[in-house]
Design an enzyme around this catalytic site. Structure first.
Site, PDB file in Angstrom:
ATOM      1  CG  LEU A  33      29.424  64.230  50.953  1.00 46.10           C
ATOM      2  CD1 LEU A  33      28.774  65.378  51.718  1.00 46.10           C
ATOM      3  CD2 LEU A  33      30.153  64.754  49.717  1.00 46.10           C
ATOM      4  CG  HIS A  34      35.620  60.744  50.931  1.00 45.83           C
ATOM      5  ND1 HIS A  34      36.556  61.726  50.705  1.00 45.83           N
ATOM      6  CD2 HIS A  34      35.264  60.291  49.706  1.00 45.83           C
ATOM      7  CE1 HIS A  34      36.784  61.835  49.418  1.00 45.83           C
ATOM      8  NE2 HIS A  34      36.005  60.986  48.779  1.00 45.83           N
ATOM      9  N   GLY A  36      37.878  63.752  52.352  1.00 51.46           N
ATOM     10  CA  GLY A  36      38.449  64.495  51.210  1.00 51.46           C
ATOM     11  C   GLY A  36      37.505  65.613  50.798  1.00 51.46           C
ATOM     12  CG  HIS A  37      33.697  64.654  49.081  1.00 53.99           C
ATOM     13  ND1 HIS A  37      33.437  63.321  49.315  1.00 53.99           N
ATOM     14  CD2 HIS A  37      33.786  64.790  47.734  1.00 53.99           C
ATOM     15  CE1 HIS A  37      33.366  62.682  48.159  1.00 53.99           C
ATOM     16  NE2 HIS A  37      33.578  63.540  47.189  1.00 53.99           N
TER      17      HIS A  37
HETATM   18  P1  AMP Z   1      33.727  63.414  43.557  1.00 54.53           P
HETATM   19  O1  AMP Z   1      32.588  63.401  44.525  1.00 54.53           O
HETATM   20  O2  AMP Z   1      34.522  62.154  43.536  1.00 54.53           O
HETATM   21  O3  AMP Z   1      33.338  63.903  42.181  1.00 54.53           O
HETATM   22  O4  AMP Z   1      34.748  64.505  44.110  1.00 54.53           O
HETATM   23  C1  AMP Z   1      34.343  65.828  44.357  1.00 54.53           C
HETATM   24  C2  AMP Z   1      35.560  66.650  44.630  1.00 54.53           C
HETATM   25  O5  AMP Z   1      36.251  66.124  45.757  1.00 54.53           O
HETATM   26  C3  AMP Z   1      36.566  66.659  43.462  1.00 54.53           C
HETATM   27  O6  AMP Z   1      37.103  67.961  43.319  1.00 54.53           O
HETATM   28  C4  AMP Z   1      37.617  65.693  43.934  1.00 54.53           C
HETATM   29  O7  AMP Z   1      38.896  65.933  43.382  1.00 54.53           O
HETATM   30  C5  AMP Z   1      37.613  65.950  45.418  1.00 54.53           C
HETATM   31  N1  AMP Z   1      38.177  64.810  46.151  1.00 54.53           N
HETATM   32  C6  AMP Z   1      37.807  63.509  46.033  1.00 54.53           C
HETATM   33  N2  AMP Z   1      38.596  62.746  46.816  1.00 54.53           N
HETATM   34  C7  AMP Z   1      39.478  63.574  47.407  1.00 54.53           C
HETATM   35  C8  AMP Z   1      40.565  63.379  48.313  1.00 54.53           C
HETATM   36  N3  AMP Z   1      40.906  62.188  48.763  1.00 54.53           N
HETATM   37  N4  AMP Z   1      41.252  64.467  48.721  1.00 54.53           N
HETATM   38  C9  AMP Z   1      40.932  65.727  48.271  1.00 54.53           C
HETATM   39  N5  AMP Z   1      39.925  65.953  47.402  1.00 54.53           N
HETATM   40  C10 AMP Z   1      39.217  64.902  46.988  1.00 54.53           C
END
Ligand code: AMP
Length: 281
Positions: A33-34, A36-37
């Site tokens: 997690l970062h 963005g999440h």
């Molecule tokens: P992931 O863990 O990469 O499958 O991402 C999970 C959710 O977080 C997805 O809806 C992604 O679009 C969203 N997400 C990933 N990176 C970002 C970001 N930098 N800004 C906003 N949402 C993000």
């Protein structure tokens, strides 16, 4: 924060909340997690109960090495979620896929280009797991990042086609100070690689400027692609201008959103990003 690995136990817990008339917001993730999440979780706070899932979905990886190298650290993730999420679902692969999956989706033009073309099977695997999670959790709202813009549009289509009673909320892209879109995959970049990757957003910015100057779409694409070609260590996979149905655009349509989407590899790490050249909203 209650943490569930079994879908039946999670469903029982959520039933208790529903019985009290509480709304449920759901944020699916693959962990590592970062911010963005975490921003999605903050958006989900408008619901009474915020549920996050952490599941690295093998079905949506078309590249075994990418799956093997995907960063995983549940302990650190759980610490980050404290205070931002009320219920965590982190099932095993066997819990989600007790049997092999034969289901196959076809999202037509929406998945023909970009990620759909370069990652065959990716959206099918994503749609299978999202459907399973929607059935298990039955949230009122689910939150997806615009960083994965094509995924967001496909989830909206999925919800419409299958009559899921779930509102899909698209959330803005969170970026590092450098402009680099936050991604779990950024962890795999060296400092130098991270620096190179910042050019992905710089290229998109050049596209935005050219669009606001009135350049035609072909010229904008050439400007941005030529810029990427000058960056040593950046291996461009695609740079395309699309409408919100993910049709490739050669000329500017009279109406509707227009986005510029890029995928590139840096140090073997595949990164994607996009900007709206013209937003519908
Ligand atoms: P992931 O863990 O990469 O499958 O991402 C999970 C959710 O977080 C997805 O809806 C992604 O679009 C969203 N997400 C990933 N990176 C970002 C970001 N930098 N800004 C906003 N949402 C993000």
């Amino acid at each position: 924060m209650p943490y569930f690995v079994k879908k039946e136990e999670l469903a029982l817990e959520l039933d208790k909340h529903r019985a009290q008339g509480k709304t449920i917001g759901f944020v699916p993730t693959m962990g590592a997690l970062h911010d963005g999440h975490l921003s999605l979780l903050r958006h989900a706070r408008e619901c009474d109960v915020v549920v996050a899932s952490i599941f690295v979905n093998p079905l949506q990886f078309n590249n075994q090495k990418d799956l093997d190298q995907y960063p995983r650290d549940l302990k650190v993730d759980r610490e980050k979620l404290e205070g931002l999420c009320d219920v965590l679902f982190a099932p095993s692969k066997e819990e989600i896929y007790p049997n092999s999956v034969h289901l196959s989706f076809n999202f037509g033009a929406l998945e023909r280009e970009l990620e759909g073309r370069f990652r065959p099977g990716h959206f099918n695997g994503m749609a299978v797991v999202v459907s399973k999670f929607f059935n298990i959790i039955a949230p009122d709202k689910a939150y997806f990042g615009k960083k994965d813009l094509q995924q967001l549009m496909i989830v909206r289509q999925l919800v419409s086609d299958l009559n899921f009673q779930i509102e899909i909320i698209g959330c803005p892209i969170e970026r590092e100070k450098s402009g680099l879109a936050m991604s779990s995959r950024n962890q795999r970049l060296s400092k130098a690689g991270n620096q190179i990757a910042t050019n992905i957003f710089k290229g998109l910015n050049k596209g935005e400027i050219a669009f606001s100057d009135g350049s035609n779409l072909e010229d904008i694409k050439t400007t941005v692609t030529s810029f990427y070609e000058t960056i040593e260590g950046l291996d461009l996979e695609y740079c395309e201008i699309v409408d919100e149905q993910f049709n490739l655009l050669k000329t500017t349509p009279a109406h509707g959103g227009i986005a510029m989407c890029v995928a590139a590899k840096v140090e073997g790490v595949r990164l994607i990003d996009n900007v709206y050249l013209r937003s519908q909203i």
